[in-house]
Design a protein around this motif. Structure first.
Motif, PDB file in Angstrom:
ATOM      1  N   GLN A   1       6.805  39.064  59.062  1.00 48.70           N
ATOM      2  CA  GLN A   1       6.722  40.360  58.373  1.00 48.70           C
ATOM      3  C   GLN A   1       5.712  40.336  57.239  1.00 48.70           C
ATOM      4  OE1 GLN A   1      10.777  41.023  57.199  1.00 48.70           O
ATOM      5  NE2 GLN A   1      11.442  41.526  59.273  1.00 48.70           N
ATOM      6  N   ASN A   2       5.594  39.199  56.556  1.00 50.17           N
ATOM      7  CA  ASN A   2       4.683  39.079  55.415  1.00 50.17           C
ATOM      8  C   ASN A   2       3.250  38.725  55.825  1.00 50.17           C
ATOM      9  OD1 ASN A   2       6.830  39.623  53.713  1.00 50.17           O
ATOM     10  ND2 ASN A   2       7.211  37.478  53.227  1.00 50.17           N
ATOM     11  N   GLY A   3       3.006  38.585  57.133  1.00 54.14           N
ATOM     12  CA  GLY A   3       1.668  38.248  57.604  1.00 54.14           C
ATOM     13  C   GLY A   3       1.229  36.839  57.243  1.00 54.14           C
ATOM     14  N   GLU A   4       2.192  35.937  57.080  1.00 58.18           N
ATOM     15  CA  GLU A   4       1.886  34.563  56.668  1.00 58.18           C
ATOM     16  C   GLU A   4       1.538  33.643  57.833  1.00 58.18           C
ATOM     17  OE1 GLU A   4       4.640  32.874  53.690  1.00 58.18           O
ATOM     18  OE2 GLU A   4       5.515  34.892  53.590  1.00 58.18           O
ATOM     19  N   LEU A   5       1.585  34.172  59.062  1.00 60.70           N
ATOM     20  CA  LEU A   5       1.303  33.337  60.235  1.00 60.70           C
ATOM     21  C   LEU A   5      -0.002  33.753  60.896  1.00 60.70           C
ATOM     22  CD1 LEU A   5       4.933  33.322  61.515  1.00 60.70           C
ATOM     23  CD2 LEU A   5       3.701  31.304  60.773  1.00 60.70           C
ATOM     24  N   LEU A   6      -0.826  32.775  61.195  1.00 54.37           N
ATOM     25  CA  LEU A   6      -2.094  33.019  61.877  1.00 54.37           C
ATOM     26  C   LEU A   6      -1.830  33.406  63.330  1.00 54.37           C
ATOM     27  CD1 LEU A   6      -5.194  32.818  61.717  1.00 54.37           C
ATOM     28  CD2 LEU A   6      -4.968  30.445  62.406  1.00 54.37           C
ATOM     29  N   GLU A   7      -0.890  32.707  63.923  1.00 50.14           N
ATOM     30  CA  GLU A   7      -0.453  32.993  65.293  1.00 50.14           C
ATOM     31  C   GLU A   7       0.992  32.550  65.394  1.00 50.14           C
ATOM     32  OE1 GLU A   7       0.374  30.509  67.716  1.00 50.14           O
ATOM     33  OE2 GLU A   7      -0.012  28.880  66.327  1.00 50.14           O
ATOM     34  N   TRP A   8       1.725  33.189  66.287  1.00 48.06           N
ATOM     35  CA  TRP A   8       3.109  32.793  66.513  1.00 48.06           C
ATOM     36  C   TRP A   8       3.556  33.303  67.869  1.00 48.06           C
ATOM     37  CZ3 TRP A   8       6.808  36.524  67.372  1.00 48.06           C
ATOM     38  CH2 TRP A   8       6.464  37.838  67.007  1.00 48.06           C
ATOM     39  N   GLU A   9       4.588  32.665  68.364  1.00 50.32           N
ATOM     40  CA  GLU A   9       5.140  33.076  69.646  1.00 50.32           C
ATOM     41  C   GLU A   9       6.578  32.598  69.743  1.00 50.32           C
ATOM     42  OE1 GLU A   9       4.030  32.954  74.391  1.00 50.32           O
ATOM     43  OE2 GLU A   9       2.812  31.838  72.991  1.00 50.32           O
ATOM     44  N   GLU A  10       7.365  33.321  70.491  1.00 53.44           N
ATOM     45  CA  GLU A  10       8.730  32.871  70.777  1.00 53.44           C
ATOM     46  C   GLU A  10       8.707  32.223  72.152  1.00 53.44           C
ATOM     47  OE1 GLU A  10      13.364  34.335  70.599  1.00 53.44           O
ATOM     48  OE2 GLU A  10      11.784  35.840  70.498  1.00 53.44           O
TER      49      GLU A  10
END
Length: 193
Positions: A61-70
């Motif tokens: 939510q805070n945009g702290e991840l460059l990329e992510w996935e579940e």
């Protein structure tokens, strides 16, 4: 420079990533964040940043991840601050991430990233490697295997593809490719084209 290694689970990417770090001690490992449980011997902040699901979702939510996935019911991702700090400092970062994460990194940093895909020799060998790890149930292994066709299809987005039939040979090939990239990168840094 960002070196990104991806592969289906059990293809050997983590072992190869460790060999890269041994051979090139100036390369720094980009520690990913995850919500999956810690395995025996893993250290928080060294192998992964182990977060709760709530902590991870807050970072999304805070945009702290460059990329992510579940994946397999757990989140995995790269902290934006780690990559931005490395690029600012002129560091060389090594990533051990899934194929979608690798492609996301390449899209965001096309001139700074090298993607390396480690391909298993075949599905049977991959299945045996996963069973030998003894870290997942039969059901979890099956879920990992169901993802393999998608992962193999995305290999075409990578700069290098190596079939990990014999680990020693694969490691030599990967190290040679990275060395060549270092030489090319140094030439670019000196503006030699």
């Amino acid at each position: 420079m960002l070196i990104v290694v991806s592969a289906p689970s059990g293809a050997g990417k983590t072992t190869i990533a460790k060999k890269i770090l041994e051979r090139f001690p100036f390369v720094k490992f980009s520690v990913s964040a995850t919500t999956r449980p810690k395995r025996n011997g893993e250290i928080d902040g060294k192998d992964y940043f182990f977060l709760t699901r709530e902590e991870f979702e807050k970072k999304i939510q805070n945009g702290e991840l460059l990329e992510w996935e579940e994946i397999y019911g757990n989140y995995y991702g790269t902290l934006r601050s780690v990559v931005e700090d490395a690029l600012k400092n002129g560091d060389i970062l090594l990533f051990d991430v899934d194929v979608n994460g690798a492609i996301s990194i390449k899209k965001k940093f096309p001139d700074d990233s090298i993607l390396i895909f480690i391909k298993p020799p075949n599905i049977e060998t991959l299945k045996e490697r996963l069973k030998r790890r003894r870290t997942e149930s039969e059901e979890q292994i099956q879920k990992r295997l169901e993802r393999v066709p998608m992962e193999l299809e995305k290999a075409s987005y990578f700069d290098y593809i190596f079939v990990n039939d014999r680990l020693e040979d694969t490691v030599k090939s990967v190290l040679r490719a990275i060395y060549n990239e270092f030489e090319r990168w140094k030439a670019v840094q000196r503006h030699e084209y």
